[in-house]
Design an enzyme around this catalytic site. Structure first.
Site, PDB file in Angstrom:
ATOM      1  N   GLY A 116      98.824   6.062  99.539  1.00  0.00           N
ATOM      2  CA  GLY A 116      99.127   7.475  99.797  1.00  0.00           C
ATOM      3  C   GLY A 116     100.574   7.711 100.208  1.00  0.00           C
ATOM      4  N   GLY A 156      99.889  -1.840 104.438  1.00  0.00           N
ATOM      5  CA  GLY A 156      99.167  -2.036 105.694  1.00  0.00           C
ATOM      6  C   GLY A 156      97.703  -1.710 105.524  1.00  0.00           C
ATOM      7  N   GLY A 213      89.828   1.076 119.847  1.00  0.00           N
ATOM      8  CA  GLY A 213      89.260   0.422 118.655  1.00  0.00           C
ATOM      9  C   GLY A 213      90.285  -0.169 117.714  1.00  0.00           C
ATOM     10  N   TYR A 217      95.504  -3.484 115.066  1.00  0.00           N
ATOM     11  CA  TYR A 217      96.469  -2.594 114.399  1.00  0.00           C
ATOM     12  C   TYR A 217      97.613  -2.224 115.361  1.00  0.00           C
ATOM     13  CZ  TYR A 217      97.884   1.501 111.539  1.00  0.00           C
ATOM     14  OH  TYR A 217      98.561   2.416 110.771  1.00  0.00           O
ATOM     15  N   GLY A 242     102.635   9.798 112.500  1.00  0.00           N
ATOM     16  CA  GLY A 242     101.371  10.203 113.131  1.00  0.00           C
ATOM     17  C   GLY A 242     100.324  10.319 112.035  1.00  0.00           C
TER      18      GLY A 242
HETATM   19  P1  NDP Z   1      96.897   3.268 101.794  1.00  0.00           P
HETATM   20  O1  NDP Z   1      95.636   2.551 102.145  1.00  0.00           O
HETATM   21  O2  NDP Z   1      96.817   4.505 100.967  1.00  0.00           O
HETATM   22  O3  NDP Z   1      97.921   2.268 101.082  1.00  0.00           O
HETATM   23  C1  NDP Z   1      98.155   0.997 101.597  1.00  0.00           C
HETATM   24  C2  NDP Z   1      98.845   0.193 100.512  1.00  0.00           C
HETATM   25  O4  NDP Z   1      99.140  -1.090 101.051  1.00  0.00           O
HETATM   26  C3  NDP Z   1      97.987  -0.022  99.287  1.00  0.00           C
HETATM   27  O5  NDP Z   1      98.797   0.118  98.132  1.00  0.00           O
HETATM   28  C4  NDP Z   1      97.520  -1.466  99.437  1.00  0.00           C
HETATM   29  O6  NDP Z   1      97.330  -2.130  98.216  1.00  0.00           O
HETATM   30  C5  NDP Z   1      98.735  -2.066 100.126  1.00  0.00           C
HETATM   31  N1  NDP Z   1      98.425  -3.309 100.832  1.00  0.00           N
HETATM   32  C6  NDP Z   1      97.684  -3.484 101.939  1.00  0.00           C
HETATM   33  N2  NDP Z   1      97.645  -4.766 102.299  1.00  0.00           N
HETATM   34  C7  NDP Z   1      98.393  -5.439 101.382  1.00  0.00           C
HETATM   35  C8  NDP Z   1      98.736  -6.805 101.180  1.00  0.00           C
HETATM   36  N3  NDP Z   1      98.301  -7.767 102.020  1.00  0.00           N
HETATM   37  N4  NDP Z   1      99.517  -7.122 100.140  1.00  0.00           N
HETATM   38  C9  NDP Z   1      99.969  -6.177  99.295  1.00  0.00           C
HETATM   39  N5  NDP Z   1      99.672  -4.866  99.408  1.00  0.00           N
HETATM   40  C10 NDP Z   1      98.886  -4.511 100.444  1.00  0.00           C
HETATM   41  O7  NDP Z   1      97.615   3.570 103.197  1.00  0.00           O
HETATM   42  P2  NDP Z   1      98.620   4.727 103.646  1.00  0.00           P
HETATM   43  O8  NDP Z   1      99.469   5.167 102.519  1.00  0.00           O
HETATM   44  O9  NDP Z   1      97.852   5.728 104.393  1.00  0.00           O
HETATM   45  O10 NDP Z   1      99.503   3.928 104.718  1.00  0.00           O
HETATM   46  C11 NDP Z   1     100.743   3.318 104.381  1.00  0.00           C
HETATM   47  C12 NDP Z   1     101.350   2.758 105.663  1.00  0.00           C
HETATM   48  O11 NDP Z   1     101.497   3.796 106.618  1.00  0.00           O
HETATM   49  C13 NDP Z   1     100.457   1.683 106.311  1.00  0.00           C
HETATM   50  O12 NDP Z   1     101.257   0.660 106.824  1.00  0.00           O
HETATM   51  C14 NDP Z   1      99.783   2.450 107.441  1.00  0.00           C
HETATM   52  O13 NDP Z   1      99.424   1.613 108.497  1.00  0.00           O
HETATM   53  C15 NDP Z   1     100.882   3.431 107.839  1.00  0.00           C
HETATM   54  N6  NDP Z   1     100.398   4.627 108.505  1.00  0.00           N
HETATM   55  C16 NDP Z   1      99.530   5.508 107.887  1.00  0.00           C
HETATM   56  C17 NDP Z   1      99.116   6.649 108.542  1.00  0.00           C
HETATM   57  C18 NDP Z   1      98.215   7.654 107.888  1.00  0.00           C
HETATM   58  O14 NDP Z   1      97.868   8.647 108.554  1.00  0.00           O
HETATM   59  N7  NDP Z   1      97.822   7.500 106.651  1.00  0.00           N
HETATM   60  C19 NDP Z   1      99.542   6.931 109.908  1.00  0.00           C
HETATM   61  C20 NDP Z   1     100.444   5.951 110.455  1.00  0.00           C
HETATM   62  C21 NDP Z   1     100.848   4.854 109.767  1.00  0.00           C
HETATM   63  P3  NDP Z   1      95.820  -2.430  97.675  1.00  0.00           P
HETATM   64  O15 NDP Z   1      95.231  -1.082  97.359  1.00  0.00           O
HETATM   65  O16 NDP Z   1      96.057  -3.288  96.497  1.00  0.00           O
HETATM   66  O17 NDP Z   1      95.095  -3.115  98.794  1.00  0.00           O
END
Ligand code: NDP
Length: 245
Positions: free
Chosen positions: A17, A89, A148, A152, A183
Site C-alpha cells: 500500500g 514490513g 500486542g 513490531y 501513523g
Molecule cells: P503492505 O502489507 O501493504 O506492504 C508490505 C510490503 O512489504 C509488501 O510488498 C510485502 O511483500 C513486503 N515485504 C514484507 N516482508 C518482506 C520481506 N521479508 N521481504 C521482501 N518484501 C517483504 O504494508 P503497508 O504498505 O501498509 O506498510 C509499508 C510499511 O509502512 C511497513 O514497514 C509498515 O510497517 C509501515 N507502516 C504502515 C502503516 C499503515 O498504517 N499501513 C503505519 C505505520 C507504518 P509481500 O506481499 O511479497 O509479502
C-alpha cells in the site's frame, strides 16, 4: 519541483500500500524504480498497473544472501542505487503472554534485519559517489508503544537507532539517513479492520482522519531531494497529531 532524473531508487516492499505510492511519486520525480518481491505473480500484476516501468527483483529482505544477490543483479545491469527506501514490513500481533519465538523472529527479520541487510549492500557505494539517501519507514508505534506489538515496536524503534548511528557515519559523504514514522494510513491492512475499531482509531487522531499513502510518499520524495540535504538522523512523524514529542 523535485527532480530525481538519473537517480535509481530501490523501494523494498514497493508492491504494498505505502510502497506503491512511494514508487509512483519517486517515478514522477524522474527516478528509475527498483522494487523487491517475494510473490512473483502479485508483483508482475502490480507492475502491469503502473504508469512507469519498475524493475522487479526477487528478494526476501530478511535474508542477507538474497540482498547480496540483489546487489549483484543490479551491478550486472549497471544500475547504481542512489536512494534506498526500507519500506518492507510485516506485523505478527500478539500479547506478550501469547507471542511465540516465531512471531518475534519473523517481525525482527522482515522489519529490522532487513534495514541492515539492504543498506549494507549500497551505502558504501553512495559514500564513494558522494551522494545518497537512506529512508527507513518505521511507525508511530515504534515511538509510543502499542498493546500486542512488542515485536513490531522493538523493530520499529530499532530502525531509528540504526538511522541515527549510520547518519553520523556518512554525514560528511553526501549521504543522509532518516526515519519516517507514519501513523495510521488508509491501506488495505488498516481498511480491513472492523469499522467500529477503525472509528476508535480515528477518534484518537487530532486531524480526524487516516493518513493517505500519498502523504507518506510526498515526504519520502522530499527527503530524497537535494533540498533535504541538511536533514539527517531525523525521525519525521506523519501521524495526524496522534503522537507528539
Ligand atoms: P503492505 O502489507 O501493504 O506492504 C508490505 C510490503 O512489504 C509488501 O510488498 C510485502 O511483500 C513486503 N515485504 C514484507 N516482508 C518482506 C520481506 N521479508 N521481504 C521482501 N518484501 C517483504 O504494508 P503497508 O504498505 O501498509 O506498510 C509499508 C510499511 O509502512 C511497513 O514497514 C509498515 O510497517 C509501515 N507502516 C504502515 C502503516 C499503515 O498504517 N499501513 C503505519 C505505520 C507504518 P509481500 O506481499 O511479497 O509479502
Amino acid at each position: 519541483m523535485i527532480d530525481l532524473t538519473g537517480k535509481v531508487a530501490l523501494v523494498t516492499g514497493g508492491t504494498g500500500g505505502i510502497g506503491s505510492a512511494i514508487c509512483k511519486r519517486l517515478a514522477e520525480a524522474g527516478a528509475r524504480i527498483v522494487t523487491t518481491y517475494r510473490n512473483r505473480d502479485k508483483a508482475v500484476a502490480w507492475a502491469a498497473e503502473q504508469e512507469f516501468e519498475p524493475l522487479l527483483i526477487a528478494c526476501d529482505v530478511g535474508s542477507y544472501e538474497d540482498c547480496v544477490r540483489m546487489r549483484e543483479e543490479l551491478e550486472a545491469k549497471g544500475l547504481p542505487v542512489d536512494i534506498v527506501v526500507n519500506n518492507a514490513g510485516i506485523t505478527r500481533d500478539a500479547t506478550f503472554k501469547k507471542i511465540t519465538p516465531e512471531h518475534w523472529r519473523q517481525v525482527i527479520s522482515s522489519d529490522l534485519d532487513s534495514v541492515f541487510n539492504v543498506s549494507h549492500q549500497f551505502v558504501t557505494q553512495m559514500t564513494e559517489r558522494g551522494w545518497g539517501r537512506v529512508i527507513n519507514i518505521a511507525s508511530v508505534n515504534g515511538q509510543k508503544g502499542c498493546f500486542g506489538q512488542t515485536n513490531y515496536c522493538a523493530a520499529k524503534a530499532g530502525m531509528h537507532g540504526f538511522t541515527m548511528a549510520l547518519a553520523l557515519e556518512v554525514a560528511r559523504k553526501g549521504v543522509t539517513v532518516n526515519t519516517v514514522s507514519p501513523g495510521y494510513i488508509a491501506t488495505d491492512m488498516v481498511m480491513a479492520v472492523r469499522e467500529e475499531v477503525r472509528e476508535q482509531i480515528i477518534a484518537q487522531i487530532p486531524v480526524g482522519r487516516l493518513g493517505r499513502p500519498d502523504e507518506i510518499a510526498g515526504l519520502v520524495t522530499f527527503l530524497s531531494s537535494d533540498d533535504a540535504g541538511f536533514i539527517t538522523g531525523a525521525n519525521l512523524a506523519a501521524n495526524g497529531g496522534q503522537h507528539m514529542h
